[in-house]
Scaffold this active site. Structure first.
Site, PDB file in Angstrom:
ATOM      1  N   ASP A  98      22.341  60.182  34.795  1.00  0.00           N
ATOM      2  CA  ASP A  98      22.498  59.097  35.769  1.00  0.00           C
ATOM      3  C   ASP A  98      21.464  59.051  36.881  1.00  0.00           C
ATOM      4  OD1 ASP A  98      23.083  61.315  37.285  1.00  0.00           O
ATOM      5  OD2 ASP A  98      25.251  61.071  37.162  1.00  0.00           O
ATOM      6  N   GLU A 120      24.888  62.728  27.686  1.00  0.00           N
ATOM      7  CA  GLU A 120      25.890  62.760  28.768  1.00  0.00           C
ATOM      8  C   GLU A 120      26.320  61.324  29.122  1.00  0.00           C
ATOM      9  OE1 GLU A 120      25.738  64.128  33.159  1.00  0.00           O
ATOM     10  OE2 GLU A 120      26.077  65.967  32.070  1.00  0.00           O
ATOM     11  N   GLU A 134      24.051  56.814  41.366  1.00  0.00           N
ATOM     12  CA  GLU A 134      24.231  57.333  40.005  1.00  0.00           C
ATOM     13  C   GLU A 134      25.238  56.525  39.180  1.00  0.00           C
ATOM     14  OE1 GLU A 134      24.131  59.196  42.717  1.00  0.00           O
ATOM     15  OE2 GLU A 134      22.523  60.645  42.432  1.00  0.00           O
ATOM     16  N   HIS A 210      24.093  68.344  48.554  1.00  0.00           N
ATOM     17  CA  HIS A 210      22.853  67.574  48.743  1.00  0.00           C
ATOM     18  C   HIS A 210      23.003  66.074  48.508  1.00  0.00           C
ATOM     19  CE1 HIS A 210      22.844  68.084  44.304  1.00  0.00           C
ATOM     20  NE2 HIS A 210      22.392  66.848  44.357  1.00  0.00           N
ATOM     21  N   ARG A 212      23.301  62.133  48.248  1.00  0.00           N
ATOM     22  CA  ARG A 212      22.915  61.101  49.209  1.00  0.00           C
ATOM     23  C   ARG A 212      24.086  60.635  50.061  1.00  0.00           C
ATOM     24  NH1 ARG A 212      17.807  58.244  47.984  1.00  0.00           N
ATOM     25  NH2 ARG A 212      16.966  59.689  46.485  1.00  0.00           N
ATOM     26  N   HIS A 243      18.808  72.592  48.909  1.00  0.00           N
ATOM     27  CA  HIS A 243      17.949  71.579  48.259  1.00  0.00           C
ATOM     28  C   HIS A 243      16.713  71.299  49.118  1.00  0.00           C
ATOM     29  CE1 HIS A 243      16.854  67.637  46.600  1.00  0.00           C
ATOM     30  NE2 HIS A 243      17.782  67.757  45.658  1.00  0.00           N
TER      31      HIS A 243
HETATM   32  C1  UD1 Z   1      18.183  63.341  42.592  1.00  0.00           C
HETATM   33  C2  UD1 Z   1      19.122  62.416  41.820  1.00  0.00           C
HETATM   34  C3  UD1 Z   1      20.547  62.933  41.855  1.00  0.00           C
HETATM   35  C4  UD1 Z   1      20.633  64.398  41.449  1.00  0.00           C
HETATM   36  C5  UD1 Z   1      19.647  65.193  42.268  1.00  0.00           C
HETATM   37  C6  UD1 Z   1      19.662  66.615  41.763  1.00  0.00           C
HETATM   38  C7  UD1 Z   1      18.557  60.030  41.900  1.00  0.00           C
HETATM   39  C8  UD1 Z   1      18.760  58.760  42.609  1.00  0.00           C
HETATM   40  N1  UD1 Z   1      19.131  61.102  42.437  1.00  0.00           N
HETATM   41  O1  UD1 Z   1      18.539  63.236  43.974  1.00  0.00           O
HETATM   42  O2  UD1 Z   1      21.324  62.179  40.959  1.00  0.00           O
HETATM   43  O3  UD1 Z   1      21.927  64.878  41.717  1.00  0.00           O
HETATM   44  O4  UD1 Z   1      18.334  64.643  42.085  1.00  0.00           O
HETATM   45  O5  UD1 Z   1      19.073  67.493  42.646  1.00  0.00           O
HETATM   46  O6  UD1 Z   1      17.919  60.058  40.890  1.00  0.00           O
HETATM   47  N2  UD1 Z   1      12.142  67.330  46.887  1.00  0.00           N
HETATM   48  C9  UD1 Z   1      11.095  68.214  46.885  1.00  0.00           C
HETATM   49  N3  UD1 Z   1      10.890  68.980  45.763  1.00  0.00           N
HETATM   50  C10 UD1 Z   1      11.659  68.911  44.663  1.00  0.00           C
HETATM   51  C11 UD1 Z   1      12.731  68.007  44.675  1.00  0.00           C
HETATM   52  C12 UD1 Z   1      12.959  67.203  45.788  1.00  0.00           C
HETATM   53  O7  UD1 Z   1      10.376  68.340  47.867  1.00  0.00           O
HETATM   54  O8  UD1 Z   1      11.417  69.626  43.697  1.00  0.00           O
HETATM   55  C13 UD1 Z   1      12.363  66.481  48.094  1.00  0.00           C
HETATM   56  C14 UD1 Z   1      11.322  65.351  48.218  1.00  0.00           C
HETATM   57  O9  UD1 Z   1      11.053  65.153  49.590  1.00  0.00           O
HETATM   58  C15 UD1 Z   1      12.079  64.145  47.681  1.00  0.00           C
HETATM   59  C16 UD1 Z   1      13.492  64.445  48.158  1.00  0.00           C
HETATM   60  O10 UD1 Z   1      13.645  65.859  47.992  1.00  0.00           O
HETATM   61  O11 UD1 Z   1      11.558  62.923  48.163  1.00  0.00           O
HETATM   62  C17 UD1 Z   1      14.593  63.718  47.443  1.00  0.00           C
HETATM   63  O12 UD1 Z   1      14.461  63.778  46.028  1.00  0.00           O
HETATM   64  P1  UD1 Z   1      15.112  62.636  45.083  1.00  0.00           P
HETATM   65  O13 UD1 Z   1      14.878  62.975  43.655  1.00  0.00           O
HETATM   66  O14 UD1 Z   1      14.670  61.301  45.559  1.00  0.00           O
HETATM   67  O15 UD1 Z   1      16.642  62.715  45.439  1.00  0.00           O
HETATM   68  P2  UD1 Z   1      17.712  63.846  45.175  1.00  0.00           P
HETATM   69  O16 UD1 Z   1      18.652  63.826  46.329  1.00  0.00           O
HETATM   70  O17 UD1 Z   1      17.060  65.101  44.779  1.00  0.00           O
HETATM   71  N1  UDP Z   2      20.975  74.774  40.420  1.00  0.00           N
HETATM   72  C1  UDP Z   2      19.921  75.682  40.381  1.00  0.00           C
HETATM   73  N2  UDP Z   2      19.454  76.174  41.555  1.00  0.00           N
HETATM   74  C2  UDP Z   2      19.968  75.821  42.761  1.00  0.00           C
HETATM   75  C3  UDP Z   2      21.045  74.887  42.786  1.00  0.00           C
HETATM   76  C4  UDP Z   2      21.510  74.370  41.578  1.00  0.00           C
HETATM   77  O1  UDP Z   2      19.432  76.028  39.324  1.00  0.00           O
HETATM   78  O2  UDP Z   2      19.474  76.312  43.780  1.00  0.00           O
HETATM   79  C5  UDP Z   2      21.472  74.212  39.146  1.00  0.00           C
HETATM   80  C6  UDP Z   2      22.938  74.320  38.890  1.00  0.00           C
HETATM   81  O3  UDP Z   2      23.264  75.543  38.276  1.00  0.00           O
HETATM   82  C7  UDP Z   2      23.188  73.135  37.977  1.00  0.00           C
HETATM   83  C8  UDP Z   2      22.205  72.102  38.451  1.00  0.00           C
HETATM   84  O4  UDP Z   2      21.226  72.824  39.191  1.00  0.00           O
HETATM   85  O5  UDP Z   2      22.830  73.439  36.641  1.00  0.00           O
HETATM   86  C9  UDP Z   2      22.884  71.111  39.328  1.00  0.00           C
HETATM   87  O6  UDP Z   2      21.917  70.309  39.867  1.00  0.00           O
HETATM   88  P1  UDP Z   2      22.115  69.446  41.155  1.00  0.00           P
HETATM   89  O7  UDP Z   2      23.258  69.971  41.938  1.00  0.00           O
HETATM   90  O8  UDP Z   2      20.787  69.377  41.798  1.00  0.00           O
HETATM   91  O9  UDP Z   2      22.405  68.012  40.550  1.00  0.00           O
HETATM   92  P2  UDP Z   2      23.700  67.288  40.012  1.00  0.00           P
HETATM   93  O10 UDP Z   2      24.301  68.130  38.956  1.00  0.00           O
HETATM   94  O11 UDP Z   2      24.581  67.085  41.180  1.00  0.00           O
HETATM   95  O12 UDP Z   2      23.186  65.994  39.506  1.00  0.00           O
END
Ligand code: UD1
Ligand code: UDP
Length: 374
Positions: A98, A120, A134, A210, A212, A243
Site C-alpha cells: 500500500d 498482500e 495507504e 512513525h 503520517r 525512523h
Molecule cells: C512510507 C510509506 C508507509 C510505510 C513507511 C515504512 C507511503 C505514502 N508511505 O512512509 O506506508 O509504512 O514508508 O517506513 O508510501 N527517510 C530517510 N531515509 C530513509 C527513509 C526515509 O531519510 O531511508 C526520510 C526522508 O526525509 C523522507 C522521509 O523519511 O522524505 C519520509 O519518507 P516517506 O517514504 O515519504 O514516508 P514514510 O513515513 O517513510
Molecule cells: N523494521 C526494521 N528496523 C526498524 C524498524 C522496523 O527492520 O528499525 C522492520 C520491521 O521488523 C518490519 C518492518 O520494518 O518488518 C515494518 O516496517 P515499517 O514499520 O517501516 O512499515 P509498515 O509495516 O508500517 O508499513
C-alpha cells in the site's frame, strides 16, 4: 520455452522485507526470469534490507528526497517508469501492499497495459484517511491488478465484497517467509548498542512509531506514555529504533532522549530487528508489518492506532488495538507488565499469517496464470 519476465517493483523498507523472500523464490524458478526495480522511495532503510538478502536491483530510480511529498514520489515514479517499462517489457509487474511506490508503479504498468500482480492484497480499514494514504493506495491497486495474493481468508473476503472473485489466491504473508533468512541462534547484533544491552537483566519493550497520521500530538502522547511506564518500572527498558523521517525524530528525541533505561537507536536492519523481537517482552507499535511479526515471537502487540487492517491478529488475541491517548496506552502497558495472566493470554495466541511458504505459492500461481494465458 520462453521464460516469464517478472518485474518486482518496490521502494520502502516494509515492501523490501516482504518482497525479498519472493524475489529469492522467483530466482529459484527455472520458468521465470526475475527482474528487480527499486524506486528508492527510502534510501538507507531500503538498502539495509537489500544487503541482508544479497539482492542487487537491476534498476534503481533513486528518487528519495528529504521531506518528500506524496506528489513528488508519485510523479517521479510515473515519469521514470514511463521510459523504463517499454525497455524492460515484463510479462507481469509485481507490487506490494500500500505504499506510494506501489500504487504509482501499478498505475505506470497499467498505462503500458502490463498486467499487475498485487502481493498482500485485500487489506482494508474502510477509512480512506487512516492509514493515510495507504488505504487509498490499496484500493487503487485493487482496481488495476489482475492477480491478487491475499495473505488470509479474511483478506480474500474483503476482495469478494468488492466483486473481485477471479485470480484471488490465499497464500499467507511473505513476511513469515523472511524469518528463515533473519532469525538465528546466538545472534551477534550489527548495531553495537544492542550488543551492549543485557537482555537477561530487564523486561524489554520494543517500540516503533512513525505513521503520517500519528505525527504531532499522537506521537507526543505515545512517547510520554512510554516514558512514564519506564520511569515507574525499574525492571523495564525501552528499545526504540527511530525512523529517519525528521518529523518523527524531532518529537521522539525531544521527549525521550536522556531518559534512564530508554535506548533510542537509528533504524536497525531487519536481521537485528527480528532478533531483538525474539528477546523482547512486549511490542508497542503503529507499524503494519510488526503486527504480523510480533505473534510469531510470542510477543503481545499493542497497536498505537485507532484502526487496524489486521483484524485476524486481534481476533486471535495476540494484538490489541490500544489507540493514541496517553492515558490508555499507559494503562494498557501497565496491565500487561503487572498482570501475568493477561500477559500470558496474549503471548500464547496463534499467529494467523501463514506457514512461511507464501512466496512459493505466489510463484506457482504466476506460472499457472501465464500457462493459461498462453
Ligand atoms: C512510507 C510509506 C508507509 C510505510 C513507511 C515504512 C507511503 C505514502 N508511505 O512512509 O506506508 O509504512 O514508508 O517506513 O508510501 N527517510 C530517510 N531515509 C530513509 C527513509 C526515509 O531519510 O531511508 C526520510 C526522508 O526525509 C523522507 C522521509 O523519511 O522524505 C519520509 O519518507 P516517506 O517514504 O515519504 O514516508 P514514510 O513515513 O517513510
Ligand atoms: N523494521 C526494521 N528496523 C526498524 C524498524 C522496523 O527492520 O528499525 C522492520 C520491521 O521488523 C518490519 C518492518 O520494518 O518488518 C515494518 O516496517 P515499517 O514499520 O517501516 O512499515 P509498515 O509495516 O508500517 O508499513
Amino acid at each position: 520455452m520462453e521464460k516469464i519476465r517478472v518485474l518486482s517493483i518496490f521502494g520502502t523498507r516494509p515492501e523490501a522485507i516482504k518482497m525479498c523472500p519472493l524475489v529469492k523464490a522467483l530466482e529459484k524458478s527455472d520458468r521465470i526470469e526475475s527482474i528487480v526495480c527499486v524506486t528508492g522511495q527510502h534510501r538507507q532503510m531500503l538498502d539495509q534490507v537489500l544487503e541482508i538478502f544479497h539482492i542487487t536491483p537491476d534498476y534503481d530510480l533513486n528518487l528519495m528526497k528529504d521531506r518528500q511529498t506524496l506528489t513528488t514520489i508519485t510523479t517521479s515514479v510515473l515519469s521514470t517508469l514511463e521510459e523504463l517499462l517499454p525497455q524492460i517489457k515484463p510479462d507481469i509487474v509485481l507490487v506490494h501492499g500500500d505504499t506510494t511506490t506501489s500504487s504509482s508503479a501499478a498505475l505506470a504498468a497499467f498505462y503500458q497495459k502490463i498486467p499487475v500482480g498485487h502481493v498482500e492484497a485485500g487489506l482494508r480499514t474502510y477509512d480512506i484517511y487512516s492509514p493515510f494514504p495507504e488505504e487509498m493506495n490499496r484500493k487503487l491497486i485493487t482496481q488495476i491488478a489482475e492477480l491478487f495474493f491475499a495473505p488470509t481468508e479474511n483478506n480474500k473476503k474483503n476482495l469478494e465484497r468488492e466483486n473481485i472473485h477471479k485470480n484471488v489466491f490465499v497464500t499467507g504473508n511473505t513476511v513469515i517467509d523472511s524469518f528463515q533468512y533473519t532469525v538465528k541462534e546466538n545472534y551477534k547484533y550489527k548495531n553495537d548498542k544492542l550488543n551492549k544491552i543485557d537482555f537477561s537483566k530487564s523486561r524489554f519493550i520494543l517500540m516503533t512509531a512513525h505513521r503520517r497520521e500519528n505525527l504531532g500530538e499522537p506521537l507526543e502522547n505515545i512517547c510520554r506514555a512510554a516514558k512514564r511506564i519506564v520511569m515507574e518500572h525499574e525492571d523495564v527498558e525501552l528499545i526504540y529504533p527511530v525512523h529517519l523521517n525528521p518529523a518523527v525524530r524531532n518529537t521522539v528525541f525531544s521527549i525521550l532522549d536522556g531518559t534512564e533505561r530508554v535506548h533510542l537507536l537509528d533504524p536497525i536492519d531487519v536481521e537485528d530487528m527480528h532478533n531483538v523481537m525474539a528477546h523482547s517482552y512486549l511490542l508497542m507499535t503503529d507499524s503494519g508489518g510488526l503486527q504480523e511479526e510480533g505473534p510469531h515471537f510470542g510477543l503481545p502487540v499493542m497497536v498505537l492506532r485507532t484502526e487496524t487492517e489486521r483484524p485476524e491478529a486481534v481476533e486471535a488475541g495476540t494484538v490489541a488495538l490500544v489507540g493514541i491517548e496517553e492515558g490508555r496506552i499507559y494503562d494498557y502497558a501497565y496491565e500487561l507488565l503487572d498482570n501475568q495472566e493477561k500477559y500470558m493470554q496474549m503471548a500464547h495466541a496463534v499467529n494467523p499469517y501463514g506457514d512461511g511458504h507464501a512466496s512459493e505459492r505466489i510463484v506457482d500461481e504466476i506460472v499457472k496464470w501465464k500457462m493459461n494465458k498462453g
